[in-house]
Design a protein around this motif. Structure first.
Motif, PDB file in Angstrom:
ATOM      1  N   UNK A   1       0.675  -1.264   0.047  1.00  0.00           N
ATOM      2  CA  UNK A   1      -0.097  -0.092   0.073  1.00  0.00           C
ATOM      3  C   UNK A   1       1.407   1.560   0.085  1.00  0.00           C
ATOM      4  N   UNK A   2       0.513   2.239  -1.060  1.00  0.00           N
ATOM      5  CA  UNK A   2       1.280   3.484  -0.403  1.00  0.00           C
ATOM      6  C   UNK A   2       0.598   4.523  -0.049  1.00  0.00           C
ATOM      7  N   UNK A   3       1.535   5.066   1.018  1.00  0.00           N
ATOM      8  CA  UNK A   3       1.261   6.001   1.571  1.00  0.00           C
ATOM      9  C   UNK A   3       0.991   7.312   0.676  1.00  0.00           C
ATOM     10  N   UNK A   4       0.484   8.753   1.100  1.00  0.00           N
ATOM     11  CA  UNK A   4       1.041   9.712   1.255  1.00  0.00           C
ATOM     12  C   UNK A   4       2.404   9.902   0.135  1.00  0.00           C
ATOM     13  N   UNK A   5       3.429   9.888   1.286  1.00  0.00           N
ATOM     14  CA  UNK A   5       4.622  10.669   0.607  1.00  0.00           C
ATOM     15  C   UNK A   5       5.209   9.855  -0.778  1.00  0.00           C
ATOM     16  N   UNK A   6       4.908   8.632  -0.779  1.00  0.00           N
ATOM     17  CA  UNK A   6       5.607   7.427  -2.169  1.00  0.00           C
ATOM     18  C   UNK A   6       4.515   8.163  -3.134  1.00  0.00           C
ATOM     19  N   UNK A   7       3.375   8.464  -3.090  1.00  0.00           N
ATOM     20  CA  UNK A   7       1.873   8.658  -3.863  1.00  0.00           C
ATOM     21  C   UNK A   7       2.770  10.162  -5.017  1.00  0.00           C
ATOM     22  N   UNK A   8       2.658  10.960  -4.347  1.00  0.00           N
ATOM     23  CA  UNK A   8       2.931  12.367  -4.633  1.00  0.00           C
ATOM     24  C   UNK A   8       4.251  12.582  -5.408  1.00  0.00           C
ATOM     25  N   UNK A  67     -12.862  -0.105  -6.096  1.00  0.00           N
ATOM     26  CA  UNK A  67     -13.424  -1.264  -6.450  1.00  0.00           C
ATOM     27  C   UNK A  67     -13.226  -2.064  -5.454  1.00  0.00           C
ATOM     28  N   UNK A  68     -12.093  -2.401  -4.256  1.00  0.00           N
ATOM     29  CA  UNK A  68     -12.239  -3.166  -3.790  1.00  0.00           C
ATOM     30  C   UNK A  68     -12.634  -2.517  -2.183  1.00  0.00           C
ATOM     31  N   UNK A  69     -12.375  -3.394  -1.688  1.00  0.00           N
ATOM     32  CA  UNK A  69     -13.052  -3.606  -0.423  1.00  0.00           C
ATOM     33  C   UNK A  69     -12.565  -2.339   0.451  1.00  0.00           C
ATOM     34  N   UNK A  70     -11.913  -1.589   0.224  1.00  0.00           N
ATOM     35  CA  UNK A  70     -11.479  -0.310   1.009  1.00  0.00           C
ATOM     36  C   UNK A  70     -12.973   0.781   0.540  1.00  0.00           C
ATOM     37  N   UNK A  71     -12.827   0.559  -0.886  1.00  0.00           N
ATOM     38  CA  UNK A  71     -14.404   1.197  -1.631  1.00  0.00           C
ATOM     39  C   UNK A  71     -15.257   0.905  -1.045  1.00  0.00           C
ATOM     40  N   UNK A  72     -15.700  -0.267  -1.128  1.00  0.00           N
ATOM     41  CA  UNK A  72     -16.732  -1.111  -1.334  1.00  0.00           C
ATOM     42  C   UNK A  72     -17.238  -0.976   0.749  1.00  0.00           C
ATOM     43  N   UNK A  73     -16.619  -0.834   1.691  1.00  0.00           N
ATOM     44  CA  UNK A  73     -16.316  -0.484   3.295  1.00  0.00           C
ATOM     45  C   UNK A  73     -16.961   1.533   2.599  1.00  0.00           C
ATOM     46  N   UNK A  74     -16.171   1.966   1.978  1.00  0.00           N
ATOM     47  CA  UNK A  74     -16.722   3.760   2.059  1.00  0.00           C
ATOM     48  C   UNK A  74     -18.244   4.006   1.821  1.00  0.00           C
ATOM     49  N   UNK A 108      -6.889   0.136   7.341  1.00  0.00           N
ATOM     50  CA  UNK A 108      -6.124  -0.359   6.192  1.00  0.00           C
ATOM     51  C   UNK A 108      -6.987   0.519   4.800  1.00  0.00           C
ATOM     52  N   UNK A 109      -8.210   0.139   5.318  1.00  0.00           N
ATOM     53  CA  UNK A 109      -9.282   0.680   4.451  1.00  0.00           C
ATOM     54  C   UNK A 109      -9.780   1.898   4.006  1.00  0.00           C
ATOM     55  N   UNK A 110      -9.583   3.183   5.583  1.00  0.00           N
ATOM     56  CA  UNK A 110      -9.325   4.199   4.724  1.00  0.00           C
ATOM     57  C   UNK A 110      -7.778   4.830   4.203  1.00  0.00           C
ATOM     58  N   UNK A 111      -6.674   4.414   5.197  1.00  0.00           N
ATOM     59  CA  UNK A 111      -5.730   4.459   4.051  1.00  0.00           C
ATOM     60  C   UNK A 111      -5.846   4.394   2.610  1.00  0.00           C
ATOM     61  N   UNK A 483      -9.743  12.091   8.604  1.00  0.00           N
ATOM     62  CA  UNK A 483      -9.074  11.431   7.939  1.00  0.00           C
ATOM     63  C   UNK A 483      -7.629  11.008   8.595  1.00  0.00           C
ATOM     64  N   UNK A 484      -7.122   9.920   7.317  1.00  0.00           N
ATOM     65  CA  UNK A 484      -6.601   9.007   8.173  1.00  0.00           C
ATOM     66  C   UNK A 484      -5.467   9.705   8.795  1.00  0.00           C
ATOM     67  N   UNK A 485      -5.231   9.271   9.920  1.00  0.00           N
ATOM     68  CA  UNK A 485      -4.075   9.440  10.469  1.00  0.00           C
ATOM     69  C   UNK A 485      -2.184   9.253  10.315  1.00  0.00           C
ATOM     70  N   UNK A 486      -1.892   8.187   9.357  1.00  0.00           N
ATOM     71  CA  UNK A 486      -0.498   8.788   8.438  1.00  0.00           C
ATOM     72  C   UNK A 486      -0.473   9.734   7.678  1.00  0.00           C
ATOM     73  N   UNK A 487      -2.244  10.292   7.013  1.00  0.00           N
ATOM     74  CA  UNK A 487      -1.501  11.781   6.289  1.00  0.00           C
ATOM     75  C   UNK A 487      -1.278  12.746   7.064  1.00  0.00           C
ATOM     76  N   UNK A 488      -1.476  12.549   8.497  1.00  0.00           N
ATOM     77  CA  UNK A 488      -1.446  14.314   9.381  1.00  0.00           C
ATOM     78  C   UNK A 488      -0.614  13.739   9.395  1.00  0.00           C
ATOM     79  N   UNK A 489       0.202  12.390   9.823  1.00  0.00           N
ATOM     80  CA  UNK A 489       1.786  11.894  10.959  1.00  0.00           C
ATOM     81  C   UNK A 489       2.665  12.705   9.600  1.00  0.00           C
ATOM     82  N   UNK A 490       2.747  12.306   8.233  1.00  0.00           N
ATOM     83  CA  UNK A 490       3.122  12.791   7.008  1.00  0.00           C
ATOM     84  C   UNK A 490       3.380  14.106   7.097  1.00  0.00           C
ATOM     85  N   UNK A 491       2.030  15.197   7.246  1.00  0.00           N
ATOM     86  CA  UNK A 491       2.006  16.052   6.966  1.00  0.00           C
ATOM     87  C   UNK A 491       3.053  17.581   7.683  1.00  0.00           C
ATOM     88  N   UNK A 492       3.201  16.775   9.539  1.00  0.00           N
ATOM     89  CA  UNK A 492       3.306  17.429  10.376  1.00  0.00           C
ATOM     90  C   UNK A 492       2.987  17.702  10.675  1.00  0.00           C
TER      91      UNK A 492
END
Length: 502
Positions: A1-8, A67-74, A108-111, A483-492
């Motif tokens: 799973x990619x985190x926001x840092x890897x993503x951008x 379309x996978x289970x994170x999407x189904x959950x949300x 994992x779902x929301x992240x 908001x997913x906590x890993x995204x908040x942590x990445x933002x400092x």
């Protein structure tokens, strides 16, 4: 799973090569190639656009945000029509979090949902930056730019509905620190969505040649744009766009509702946009999606059709009007005949749920052809013409006036007439007053679009979620997920948590 840092910040991305394909072959049946931006010239823009279609298909384990289970959950579990499903012990925490509205900030779902939407946004931004840097103005490039803008708007609309205010990143990120952005106002995010979709409407074609089946059209852009306007109660704007789609003559309701979700019903006259997937003989040319695999009947042997997530609830089963054919076209019943392929499902509790989503039920003939029991080849119906007609009915009713009342009644009857197929069920709804028609249209959206990811957000935008979902644990704060906590942590600390989830 990619985190926001890897993503951008990633320097490598996946593009799909242009290949000469037979007319009956799905557009996304194209093999991936890793490349860097420096390797691309003016001919490379379209390759990046193909990569966007691949990213949204969920063809790898990490890419389940659409379309996978994170999407189904949300999009589904949180409604009153579906629940987590599967066996009770399989992902038990998901049921607590999403069915019972006990949200958590790091899951994992929301992240994954967050990450994958920003992955798509980042890829779109990169494509747009490339087009701008090369000053591409030819007709083909304008279409590619429109596709990138559509995907960016699509991703941001999902994020706004799910989380409310989110960071607006509408530029290519070279330094990860540049992605440490605070939340933007919802009005600012919708302004970007409006601009992107307006451009897409003007520059996407009405149709594509058969070999490009599944590519975005101006009808898809107008339909999505209309939906974003419904969420802002811009009734006149939504109605105008829906009428443009309806009056285009490009689309028509499939005569048989049940056939929409079969293999023969893929990319039909009712399809405005489908996320394409396919699996060749013996698993060759595998461009599969997790969408149907995640939801297929969870059993053994010939009934090992998937993971069994996203199953209908008793509330949905009991909601339909008497005799509504859409009920049996939507729901499979454990221990009963399937009503389509001549098979009888095992009884509950031999398989762990009473009901299953029939809209992702794999055809035995395709199982034999592909050598797979699980329907990874099934397209995800993302925007259907029936949805546009119902949006038009809702918008016309809300605009008000005698002429629009007649229009709303006419649109509603189109959907009910198709569903009844000439039988003496589903009587026509006669307009009495705006409130009565509003309720009728809301009910019709539930029956027509059941298990397709619309119900939860419909209840929220109608203001009905506290009443309908309250007994399940919903409170008004649950309209936005933390908001997913890993995204908040990445933002400092630049990105702050939603106020209802300190």
């Amino acid at each position: 799973m990619k985190n926001l840092k890897k993503l951008v910040a990633g320097a490598l991305f996946s593009v799909l090569l242009t290949m000469v394909m037979p007319g009956c072959t799905k557009f996304l049946d194209r093999k991936p190639l890793s490349a860097t931006l420096d390797d691309l010239n003016q001919g490379g823009l379209e390759g990046q656009i193909y990569g966007l279609y691949g990213a949204i298909r969920n063809g790898d384990v990490a890419g389940q945000g659409f379309g996978g289970i994170p999407w189904l959950a949300m999009n589904n579990f949180r409604s009153d029509d579906s629940e987590k499903g599967s066996s009770p012990s399989d992902g038990a925490d998901w049921g607590v979090i999403f069915d019972e509205f006990k949200y958590v900030k790091d899951h994992w779902a929301s992240n994954t949902y967050w990450d994958q939407h920003y992955v798509l946004i980042g890829q779109a931004n990169t494509a747009l930056q490339l087009a701008d840097s090369l000053k591409l103005t030819d007709a083909a490039s304008l279409v590619n730019i429109a596709e990138a803008k559509f995907f960016r708007a699509f991703a941001y609309f999902d994020l706004v509905r799910a989380f409310g205010q989110v960071p607006k990143i509408d530029f290519r990120v070279y330094n990860p620190a540049d992605a440490k952005k605070p939340k933007a106002a919802i009005t600012e995010l919708y302004a970007l969505i409006d601009a992107d979709l307006t451009y897409a409407e003007a520059n996407l074609p009405a149709t594509w040649a058969p070999k490009y089946i599944g590519r975005l059209t101006n009808g898809a852009a107008k339909s999505l744009h209309a939906k974003t306007m419904l969420y802002r109660q811009n009734w006149s704007g939504a109605l105008a766009l829906c009428q443009q789609v309806i009056n285009s003559g490009t689309y028509a309701l499939q005569s048989d509702y049940g056939k929409i979700f079969t293999d023969a019903g893929e990319n039909s006259s009712e399809s405005i946009w489908e996320i394409q997937a396919s699996v060749g003989a013996n698993g060759a040319d595998n461009y599969f999606s997790w969408y149907a695999i995640a939801q297929g009947v969870r059993g053994a042997g010939e009934w090992d059709l998937g993971w069994g997530w996203n199953t209908p609830t008793d509330a949905l089963v009991s909601a339909y009007e008497a005799g509504d054919p859409r009920k049996d076209a939507t729901i499979l019943y454990s221990g009963q005949a399937d009503g389509v392929y001549g098979k009888v499902l095992p009884s509950f509790p031999a398989i762990p749920r009473k009901y299953w989503n029939k809209k992702v039920y794999p055809d035995p003939a395709m199982q034999a052809t592909t050598g797979s029991r699980q329907g990874g080849w099934i397209n995800q119906r993302e925007i259907r013409y029936a949805d546009v007609i119902l949006m038009a009915a809702e918008a016309a009713n809300e605009v008000g006036g005698a002429a629009n009342a007649t229009l709303a009644q006419t649109f509603l009857e189109q959907i009910r007439a198709r569903a009844r197929k000439g039988a003496s069920v589903l009587p026509a709804v006669t307009f009495v007053d705006q409130a009565q028609m509003r309720t009728a249209i809301q009910n019709e959206r539930r029956y027509e679009l059941a298990m397709e990811g619309e119900r939860f957000y419909d209840l929220v935008r109608w203001g009905l979620a506290p009443t309908v979902l309250g007994p399940l644990g919903y409170q008004d704060k649950h309209k936005y997920y933390p908001i997913p906590q890993p995204a908040i942590d990445f933002s400092g600390g630049v990105l702050v948590q939603n106020p209802d989830w300190p």
